[in-house]
Design an enzyme around this catalytic site. Structure first.
Site, short mmCIF file in Angstrom:
data_model
loop_
_atom_site.label_atom_id
_atom_site.label_comp_id
_atom_site.label_asym_id
_atom_site.label_seq_id
_atom_site.Cartn_x
_atom_site.Cartn_y
_atom_site.Cartn_z
CB ALA A 230 -0.90 0.06 1.46
CD GLU A 349 6.68 7.33 0.81
OE1 GLU A 349 6.90 6.96 -0.44
OE2 GLU A 349 6.49 6.39 1.62
#
Length: 389
Positions: A230, A349
């Protein structure tokens, strides 16, 4: 409902067809797939939040052939409902809550900057930035040694192709091999962490207890692989889809260059505008009424996240990329009980990568036409080449 998920033109740009579908009805039956499709924001939100619509794992058949895949999914929190889901998510969330995600922020920022600085004047956003960044971050979180990380992305990429609406025997064979190898590696890593624990998620999951409760070996392996898969797909595809969208809207790129405080809202818009996850399936445990339509017990409902994210009833001018869009109640991480546990990490991120590109790429343009991946459920690109000098 008339929709062909495997049509190349639909895969390339599904949003016009999804808009036409949404104009017809918020939820309707799709004969080719044998599922009900929820396409409005309200219907998708209702499907994901109604506890009568859940995830009830059924083994892929023939079960003996698909056992490596089935084994990893029977014990995943995403494929279970309470009380099993409650127990698994609580145990994994406790490990997350120990500060593992936030402590990675400085590492993520440094890695994103280093990757952009090391890239040439013409590089691939996915293979040179998004993928190595995702591998580094999730490997750091899980505690995978640096010298063993090169296997993670190929395993993940092979496995997740099993989730597509249409798949070939070759795709299935590659996925099963990846499941076997991935599970074996995670069992070996967990054993090493049990003997010599570190400050990482696997080490904590090995030792997590709630009274007399703890993750079984199968649950630990399944949980770690779920987090890795994921985490990869959300951040890699989210960044790829989002950057292409941003570059197709040069005025929004100019806004971001002028105001870095817009980066967090721009990342949310990346996730909304072209969601990396397009479809989640739920099964009705009883007759369920949604928006005046009754879904019968036992039927499957596919919540089309990308359709919900372009609903004009919720988003003004939904087909326009707006880096400053507030509020932005997109559905790309799901909703309700199964809301993505790794969403904070994916956001860190994407924010770090976008900031690094804005700060260290004097020029930011597409160097070639992006190459779209063939799947719909997990939507992304195979190649996004950038000209940055």
């Amino acid at each position: 409902m008339d929709l062909e998920f495997s049509d190349p033109s639909f895969v390339q740009d599904p949003y016009p067809a999804l808009a036409r579908l949404r104009e017809q009805e918020a939820l309707g039956f799709h004969e080719p797939s044998g599922r009900w499709l929820a396409v409005s924001h309200a219907a998708v939100d209702a499907v994901l939040r109604d506890r009568r619509l859940g995830r009830f794992w059924r083994d892929e058949e023939p079960a003996a052939v698909f056992e490596p895949f089935n084994l990893l999914h029977r014990h995943q929190m995403m494929e279970n409902e309470p009380p099993v889901h409650t127990r698994l998510r609580a145990l994994v969330a406790k490990a997350f809550a120990r500060g593992h995600v936030e402590r990675l922020r400085a590492t993520v920022v440094a890695e994103a900057t280093a990757l952009v600085d090391a890239a040439g004047p013409d590089f691939d956003l996915l293979t040179d930035l998004a993928e190595p960044l995702a591998v580094t971050v999730i490997a750091e979180l899980l505690g995978v040694p640096a010298e063993e990380r090169d296997r993670l992305r190929p395993w993940s990429a092979a496995m997740v192709r099993m989730y597509e609406v249409s798949r070939t025997p070759e795709v299935e064979a590659a996925a099963l091999e990846a499941c076997r190898d991935f599970a074996l590696y995670m069992r070996e890593l967990a054993a090493r962490k049990a003997a010599e624990p570190g400050d990482d998620l696997i080490s904590h999951l090995v030792s997590v207890r709630d009274g007399s409760d703890r993750l079984s070996a199968e649950e630990l392996v399944a949980s770690a692989i779920l987090l890795l898969n994921a985490g990869h797909e959300a951040s890699v595809n989210g960044l790829g889809n989002g950057m292409v969208a941003l570059l197709e809207h040069p005025r929004e790129l100019a806004r971001l260059r002028a105001d870095r405080e817009l980066v967090p809202t721009a990342v949310e818009e990346m996730l909304r505008y072209d969601s990396p996850s397009q479809l989640f399936v739920r099964t009705a445990a009883a007759d369920v009424e949604i928006g005046g339509v009754t879904v019968p017990q036992g039927a499957e409902v596919a919540a089309l996240l990308g359709a919900a994210n372009r609903d004009p009833a919720v988003f003004a001018d939904p087909d326009r990329f707006d880096a400053g869009r507030v509020p932005n109640t997109h559905m790309s991480f799901g909703a309700g009980l199964h809301f993505c546990l790794g969403a904070p990490l994916a956001r860190i991120e994407m924010q770090a990568a976008l900031t690094a590109l804005l700060d260290h790429a004097p020029r930011l343009e597409l160097a070639a036409e992006p190459v779209r991946s063939p799947g719909f459920v997990l939507r992304g690109y195979e190649s996004v080449r950038l000209d940055v000098m």
